[in-house]
Write a protein that holds these residues in place. Structure first.
Motif, PDB file in Angstrom:
ATOM      1  N   UNK A  12      -9.811 -29.005   2.268  1.00 29.83           N
ATOM      2  CA  UNK A  12      -8.837 -29.411   3.273  1.00 29.83           C
ATOM      3  C   UNK A  12      -8.401 -30.841   3.027  1.00 29.83           C
ATOM      4  N   UNK A  13      -9.375 -31.689   2.718  1.00 26.55           N
ATOM      5  CA  UNK A  13      -9.059 -33.098   2.477  1.00 26.55           C
ATOM      6  C   UNK A  13      -8.110 -33.217   1.305  1.00 26.55           C
ATOM      7  N   UNK A  14      -8.361 -32.403   0.243  1.00 23.99           N
ATOM      8  CA  UNK A  14      -7.492 -32.444  -0.935  1.00 23.99           C
ATOM      9  C   UNK A  14      -6.074 -32.032  -0.559  1.00 23.99           C
ATOM     10  N   UNK A  15      -5.982 -30.969   0.256  1.00 20.90           N
ATOM     11  CA  UNK A  15      -4.683 -30.476   0.716  1.00 20.90           C
ATOM     12  C   UNK A  15      -3.900 -31.569   1.421  1.00 20.90           C
ATOM     13  N   UNK A  16      -4.569 -32.164   2.407  1.00 17.50           N
ATOM     14  CA  UNK A  16      -3.863 -33.183   3.180  1.00 17.50           C
ATOM     15  C   UNK A  16      -3.629 -34.409   2.338  1.00 17.50           C
ATOM     16  N   UNK A  17      -4.580 -34.727   1.482  1.00 18.04           N
ATOM     17  CA  UNK A  17      -4.468 -35.902   0.617  1.00 18.04           C
ATOM     18  C   UNK A  17      -3.215 -35.811  -0.237  1.00 18.04           C
ATOM     19  N   UNK A  18      -2.966 -34.596  -0.763  1.00 20.82           N
ATOM     20  CA  UNK A  18      -1.805 -34.417  -1.628  1.00 20.82           C
ATOM     21  C   UNK A  18      -0.526 -34.783  -0.896  1.00 20.82           C
ATOM     22  N   UNK A 255      -9.755 -36.078  11.367  1.00 19.00           N
ATOM     23  CA  UNK A 255      -8.540 -36.749  10.907  1.00 19.00           C
ATOM     24  C   UNK A 255      -7.874 -35.951   9.804  1.00 19.00           C
ATOM     25  N   UNK A 256      -8.665 -35.445   8.841  1.00 18.15           N
ATOM     26  CA  UNK A 256      -8.037 -34.709   7.743  1.00 18.15           C
ATOM     27  C   UNK A 256      -7.487 -33.372   8.231  1.00 18.15           C
ATOM     28  N   UNK A 257      -8.186 -32.750   9.178  1.00 26.07           N
ATOM     29  CA  UNK A 257      -7.658 -31.503   9.751  1.00 26.07           C
ATOM     30  C   UNK A 257      -6.342 -31.773  10.476  1.00 26.07           C
ATOM     31  N   UNK A 258      -6.351 -32.861  11.253  1.00 23.10           N
ATOM     32  CA  UNK A 258      -5.180 -33.232  12.038  1.00 23.10           C
ATOM     33  C   UNK A 258      -4.005 -33.558  11.128  1.00 23.10           C
ATOM     34  N   UNK A 259      -4.275 -34.301  10.041  1.00 20.80           N
ATOM     35  CA  UNK A 259      -3.205 -34.625   9.105  1.00 20.80           C
ATOM     36  C   UNK A 259      -2.636 -33.367   8.474  1.00 20.80           C
TER      37      UNK A 259
END
Lengths: 326, 114
Positions: A12-18, A255-259
């Motif tokens: 998930x973090x990678x997804x949002x990070x992108x 935060x990463x889920x929210x993003x």
């Protein structure tokens, strides 16, 4: 179990990070180059020369006001439906909590800035009407020993000085129109007034209102400090400033889920329901550009408010800032 | 057969009641109704009445001085600065950029000194 959870979080973090790194990259070099011109400008320059942010873009201040106006002009008709869809109805809880924290008494005067479709004002009226009925019931209950004449004499005395009223002020005519239609359909004939006005230059005299609220509107104002100063001006001494706004989520997982939700789901919802991807892209970007809880608290204190505190809702997704004019 | 008709009647009314009690749908349903109503209002050429109790709180955003309501042109007038704020659909528009400059040939002889 823990390992698979960690994998999920990492994915998930990678997804949002992108989606965020591309935006963040833009932010870093843009903020770098807009710091230069803004610091070298003096007071008297036109708003076109000073630049500010519009979501992740950099625009002139005059342009920001215009573009924000267009955003809300476009979304006005579907605004309430979109709120329910994006927050899964939770925005109603946030606004209810705001009212409970406010705890307005009958006779209070509310100024709801960026009030648009009137959510806060309608809740305010319901609340004070309920309070008034409770008080009446308590009064008649305690005066059972009095004659009928005395009880009926009490009623008109109580009603007149307790005229609560809410004034909804918004810069956007379309949002106010939707709000007025809602009021008409709900059968609210008195108690709410609608005014088109600029939060940075309120058309109200000093020391007029008991409560000033701005719910999910202040991040769209070009000069937030100016709006805070105006809020201070129009409040009565002892008046309360309350601001509901999207803020920083402290928990990194959340935060990463929210993003991910903000950048992947919300613009899509905007396209599907309101037919407007860009406006909702602006809305989620503007949340990221808004100062965090502590910084905003500092800004409110700078405007002159005392006893400033904030409460986080839903893990910091929304924060309620409150201050008093003393 | 009568029982079927009756049961269908009951079902329909129950459905209507459920629609009426469900808050979100009310907004979309009555939204259309309201537009019909306002159509009738517009026909009379009478704007929804301006709430004169607003006059107690409203001032000019520029000079913070009280305003005068002009029923003929449906505007709020600041004579000192010589500007008039329009009222559209009963909602006063207090944005300074949208105010109208009063012409010099009105009753107030003072010229706007900006």
């Amino acid at each position: 179990m823990a390992a698979s959870l960690r994998l999920l979080v990492r994915r998930l973090a990678r997804l949002s990070h992108r989606s965020i790194t591309s935006a963040a990259a833009n932010v870093s070099w843009r903020s770098g180059c807009c710091l230069g011109p803004s610091s070298s400008r003096c007071l008297s320059d036109a708003a076109e020369d000073r630049s500010t942010h519009f979501g992740f873009e950099t625009v002139s201040e005059a342009e920001k006001a215009k573009r924000v106006y267009k955003v809300f002009e476009n979304v006005a008709q579907k605004y309430d439906i979109m709120n329910d869809a994006m927050s899964l109805g939770v925005h109603r809880l946030w606004k209810d909590i705001l009212l409970h924290a406010m705890h307005p008494q009958p006779g209070a005067r509310l100024l709801d800035v960026a009030g648009g479709t009137g959510d806060i004002s309608f809740r305010f009226l319901d609340y004070v009407n309920y309070q008034q009925e409770r008080q009446k019931r308590r009064a008649t209950g305690s005066s059972q020993s009095l004659s009928w004449q005395d009880i009926s004499d009490k009623y008109p005395e109580e009603d007149r000085p307790q005229e609560s009223r809410a004034v909804v002020c918004d810069i956007n005519k379309e949002m106010l129109k939707v709000g007025k239609q809602r009021a008409d359909s709900m059968g609210i004939i008195s108690g709410v007034s609608w005014v088109v006005g600029d939060a940075e230059e309120l058309p109200f005299d000093d020391d007029q209102f008991d409560i000033y609220t701005i719910a999910f509107g202040i991040r769209n104002v070009t000069h937030i400090n100016q709006a805070l100063l105006e809020a201070f001006r129009v409040l009565k001494p002892g008046g309360r400033f309350m601001c509901l706004e999207f803020s920083k989520v402290t928990n990194p997982v959340l935060a990463s889920l929210y993003d991910a939700y903000s950048f992947q789901v919300i613009p899509v919802l905007g396209e599907v329901i309101a037919g407007d991807w860009k406006s909702y892209q602006y809305l989620v970007e503007s949340i990221r550009k808004f100062p965090d809880q502590e910084e905003f608290k500092g800004m409110i204190e700078d405007a002159g408010f005392c006893c400033v505190q904030y409460f986080n809702f839903t893990g910091g997704v929304v924060a309620l800032h409150s201050g008093f004019k003393l | 057969m009568l029982k079927n008709v009756l049961s269908r009647l009951v079902r329909e009314t129950v459905r209507v009641h459920r629609h009426v009690s469900a808050a979100p749908s009310i907004q979309t349903l009555t939204g259309c109704r309201v537009s019909v109503r306002s159509f009738a209002e517009v026909k009379d050429e009478v704007q929804p009445p301006f709430d004169s109790s607003l006059l107690e709180v409203l001032v000019c955003p520029l000079s913070k001085k009280p305003l005068r309501y002009d029923a003929n042109t449906n505007e709020l007038i600041n004579e000192e600065l010589g500007i008039a704020y329009p009222i559209v659909d009963g909602i006063p528009n207090m944005i300074p950029q949208e105010a109208r400059l009063l012409q010099k040939d009105t009753q107030t002889p003072s010229t706007p000194s900006e």
